[in-house]
Write a protein that holds these residues in place. Structure first.
Motif, PDB file in Angstrom:
ATOM      1  N   THR A 163       0.831  -1.211   0.000  1.00 48.72           N
ATOM      2  CA  THR A 163       0.000   0.000   0.000  1.00 48.72           C
ATOM      3  C   THR A 163       0.870   1.267   0.000  1.00 48.72           C
ATOM      4  O   THR A 163       0.437   2.321  -0.427  1.00 48.72           O
ATOM      5  N   PHE A 164       2.117   1.130   0.494  1.00 53.82           N
ATOM      6  CA  PHE A 164       2.999   2.303   0.539  1.00 53.82           C
ATOM      7  C   PHE A 164       3.692   2.512  -0.797  1.00 53.82           C
ATOM      8  O   PHE A 164       4.060   3.622  -1.146  1.00 53.82           O
ATOM      9  N   GLU A 165       3.850   1.387  -1.537  1.00 49.55           N
ATOM     10  CA  GLU A 165       4.565   1.501  -2.818  1.00 49.55           C
ATOM     11  C   GLU A 165       3.820   2.400  -3.801  1.00 49.55           C
ATOM     12  O   GLU A 165       4.409   2.976  -4.711  1.00 49.55           O
TER      13      GLU A 165
ATOM     14  N   GLN B  74       6.690   8.933  -3.378  1.00 53.96           N
ATOM     15  CA  GLN B  74       7.434  10.022  -2.733  1.00 53.96           C
ATOM     16  C   GLN B  74       7.746   9.763  -1.257  1.00 53.96           C
ATOM     17  O   GLN B  74       8.494  10.510  -0.636  1.00 53.96           O
ATOM     18  N   LEU B  75       7.175   8.699  -0.668  1.00 53.89           N
ATOM     19  CA  LEU B  75       7.369   8.453   0.765  1.00 53.89           C
ATOM     20  C   LEU B  75       8.784   7.970   1.087  1.00 53.89           C
ATOM     21  O   LEU B  75       9.341   7.154   0.363  1.00 53.89           O
ATOM     22  N   HIS B  76       9.305   8.481   2.194  1.00 57.32           N
ATOM     23  CA  HIS B  76      10.619   8.043   2.658  1.00 57.32           C
ATOM     24  C   HIS B  76      10.507   6.601   3.130  1.00 57.32           C
ATOM     25  O   HIS B  76       9.497   6.214   3.707  1.00 57.32           O
ATOM     26  N   TRP B  77      11.533   5.819   2.868  1.00 56.17           N
ATOM     27  CA  TRP B  77      11.501   4.413   3.275  1.00 56.17           C
ATOM     28  C   TRP B  77      12.723   4.092   4.113  1.00 56.17           C
ATOM     29  O   TRP B  77      13.810   4.486   3.740  1.00 56.17           O
ATOM     30  N   PRO B  78      12.693   3.478   5.270  1.00 59.66           N
ATOM     31  CA  PRO B  78      11.487   3.026   5.966  1.00 59.66           C
ATOM     32  C   PRO B  78      10.624   4.198   6.434  1.00 59.66           C
ATOM     33  O   PRO B  78      11.128   5.303   6.619  1.00 59.66           O
TER      34      PRO B  78
END
Ligand code: ADP
Length: 442
Positions: free
Chosen positions: A310-312, A316-320
Motif C-alpha cells: 500500500t505504501f509503494e 514520494q514516501l521516505h523508506w522506511p
C-alpha cells in the motif's frame, strides 16, 4: 394599456384623415398624409424626450407635461419605483436591525470576504481581537490575527469544530472562534471570550497534576513496605497472605493510575508546538511494542503486519516509513492499545497490529478477537475513568485512562481514533494520520 393603444391609434387615424383632407385641398393627398405623420412623430419625440429626462432623474422629479399615453407609462413606472423604494427601505431596516443586534453582542463578530479581507466587524471585535472597523476594513485577517493555528483554521475551511486561541491583544485573554461559511466564500467568525472557562480548566489540570505528584511519594513508601511484608509473609499469621497480596496489587494499580494521570496532565499542559517532534520510524516503534508485549504473555499471539504494497503506491514516501511526531507520546498511545488488546483477550487470543496507507491517510490498527465491547459503550470509551465493566477492569488492573491518553496523543498528531467492536467477536482500534505527517524522500 390596450385602451391606451386604441386611443393612440384613433388619434393617429384622425390625424391622417385631417392630413388627407388638407392634402385633397392641395390636390395632393400624399403631402397631407406625410405632414400628418411628421406632426405625429414630432409630438411623440418631444414626449419621449421629456419622459427620458424624467427617467434619467431616477423618476424623482415632478411628472413632465406629456400626453395621456406617456403619462400612463410614467404612472406605472412611478408605482414600481415607490414599491421598490419601500422594499429597499424594509431591507435597509432589516440590515440595520441585524447590525445593531450584532453590535450589541458581547461576542465578537467578524465578516471576512472571499479574499480573506475584513468586510465588517462589531465593537466587541476590537475588545477581543483588536480589530477596528474604521481602520482595519479591507485588511487581511491573517495580518491582524497571526496565530499559526488560526491562519491554518481559516485556510483549511473545515469549520466543524471551534478553535481556541490566545487573543492577539493579551495572552491572558482566551478566545474560542467558530467560523461559518456563507454566501459563496464569505466567512462569519464568532469570537467568544472563554478566559473564565480556560482558567477553571487550567485549575483542574493543575489540581490533578499536583495531587498526582503528591500521591507519588506516599504510594512508593506504601508499596515498598508491602513488598517487604510480602517477602517475609512466612513470618506472619496465614490470614495476612491474601490481604498483603491484594493490597500490593491495588497499590500497583494506584501507582499506574498516578503515572497515567501525570502523563495525561503533561499531554494537556504542554502545547503541541512545544512538544519535541522527530521523525519516528514507525515499523521499529511498532515492532518494539509488539516484541515487548509478546514476552510476558507468550500464550497470546501478537502479529505485526506492515502492508508494504500500500505504501509503494506513494513513490514520494521516505523508506522506511517515518512519522513526524513525538516518539514518547506515540509509543504510549500504541502501547496502550496493544496492552488493552492483551488485557481483554482470552489466553488463546490473536492480536494483530497492522499498518498500511490509503489515498490520503496512514492507518495503524490494533485488532483482537477478544471479548469485544457493546455498541452503547463505544462513544464514551475515550472518557477518563469510563469503564465498560468495573469488575472486568479491576481484574485486569486497568485504570480507565488508557484510551483517554490515546485520544489526546492522536489529537496532538492531527490524527483520530475509530473503534469498532462486537461482543464475543473482538475489537478494532484504528488510528488515522494524515499522509502529510509522513516524511517524504529528500
Ligand atoms: P482501562 O485501563 O480500564 O483498560 P482504557 O481507557 O484503556 O481503560 O479502556 C476503557 C475501557 O474500554 C476498558 O475498561 C475496557 O472495558 C474497554 N476496552 C478497551 N480496550 C478494549 C479491548 N481491546 N477489548 C475490549 N474492551 C476494551
Amino acid at each position: 394599456m390596450n385602451s391606451l393603444y386604441r386611443e393612440e391609434i384613433i388619434k393617429l387615424l384622425l390625424l391622417l384623415s385631417l392630413g388627407y383632407l388638407v392634402g385633397s385641398q392641395l390636390d395632393n393627398v400624399w403631402i397631407g398624409l406625410v405632414m400628418a405623420l411628421v406632426f405625429y412623430v414630432g409630438m411623440m419625440l418631444r414626449n419621449y424626450r421629456r419622459f427620458n429626462t424624467w427617467l434619467n432623474g431616477g423618476g424623482l422629479a415632478k411628472k413632465p407635461l406629456v400626453n395621456n399615453f406617456w403619462s400612463t407609462i410614467i404612472d406605472q413606472i412611478q408605482r414600481l419605483v415607490n414599491q421598490l423604494r419601500s422594499e429597499q427601505q424594509l431591507l435597509l431596516d432589516d440590515v440595520e436591525y441585524f447590525k445593531e443586534s450584532f453590535q450589541a453582542l458581547d461576542d465578537g463578530v467578524v465578516i471576512v470576504d472571499d479574499r480573506g479581507r475584513i468586510d465588517w466587524c462589531n465593537k466587541a471585535a476590537l475588545r477581543l481581537l483588536g480589530i477596528d472597523l474604521d481602520s482595519d476594513k479591507g485588511q487581511l485577517m491573517a495580518n491582524l490575527v497571526r496565530a499559526p493555528e488560526f491562519i491554518h483554521y481559516l485556510e483549511a475551511r473545515d469549520y466543524q469544530q471551534a478553535l481556541a486561541i490566545a487573543s492577539p491583544r493579551s495572552a491572558s485573554l482566551h478566545l474560542e472562534i467558530q467560523a461559518t461559511l456563507f454566501r459563496q466564500n464569505y466567512t462569519l467568525l464568532f469570537v467568544r471570550n472563554i478566559s473564565e472557562v480556560y482558567s477553571l480548566e487550567k485549575m483542574r489540570q493543575d489540581f490533578i497534576a499536583n495531587v498526582s505528584h503528591e500521591l507519588r511519594t506516599p504510594l512508593t513508601v506504601i508499596t515498598g513496605y508491602l513488598e517487604t511484608l510480602q517477602d517475609n509473609v512466612d513470618d506472619l499469621p496465614g490470614v495476612w497472605t491474601r490481604a498483603i497480596e491484594q493490597m500490593l496489587s491495588q497499590s500497583h494499580r494506584m501507582d499506574t493510575m498516578v503515572e497515567d494521570l501525570i502523563w495525561l496532565s503533561r499531554l494537556e499542559s504542554v502545547p503541541t508546538s512545544e512538544s519535541q517532534t522527530v521523525a519516528v520510524a514507525i515499523e521499529n516503534l511498532l515492532a518494539g511494542i509488539v516484541s515487548e508485549a509478546n514476552v510476558p504473555f507468550s500464550d497470546k499471539s501478537i502479529v505485526l503486519e506492515i502492508r508494504n504494497e500500500t505504501f509503494e503506491q506513494h513513490a514520494q514516501l521516505h523508506w522506511p516509513l517515518q512519522l513526524q511526531g513525538n516518539h514518547e507520546e506515540l509509543r504510549s498511545a500504541f502501547s496502550n492499545l496493544v496492552q488493552n488488546a492483551i488485557k481483554y483477550t482470552p489466553e488463546t487470543g490473536v492480536i494483530t497490529v497492522s499498518c498500511w496507507c490509503d489515498r490520503d491517510s496512514l492507518k495503524i490498527e490494533v485488532e483482537d478477537d477478544g471479548e469485544g465491547i457493546d455498541a452503547v459503550h463505544i462513544p464514551r470509551l475515550t472518557e477518563r475513568f469510563y469503564r465498560v465493566d468495573s469488575s472486568r477492569t479491576s481484574a485486569t488492573g486497568g485504570t480507565g485512562l488508557g484510551l483517554a491518553i490515546v485520544k489526546h496523543v492522536l489529537a496532538r498528531h492531527d490524527a483520530s481514533l475509530s473503534i469498532s467492536s462486537e461482543p464475543g467477536v473482538g475489537s478494532r482500534f484504528t488510528c488515522t494520520f494524515p499522509l502529510q505527517r509522513l516524511v517524504l524522500k529528500s
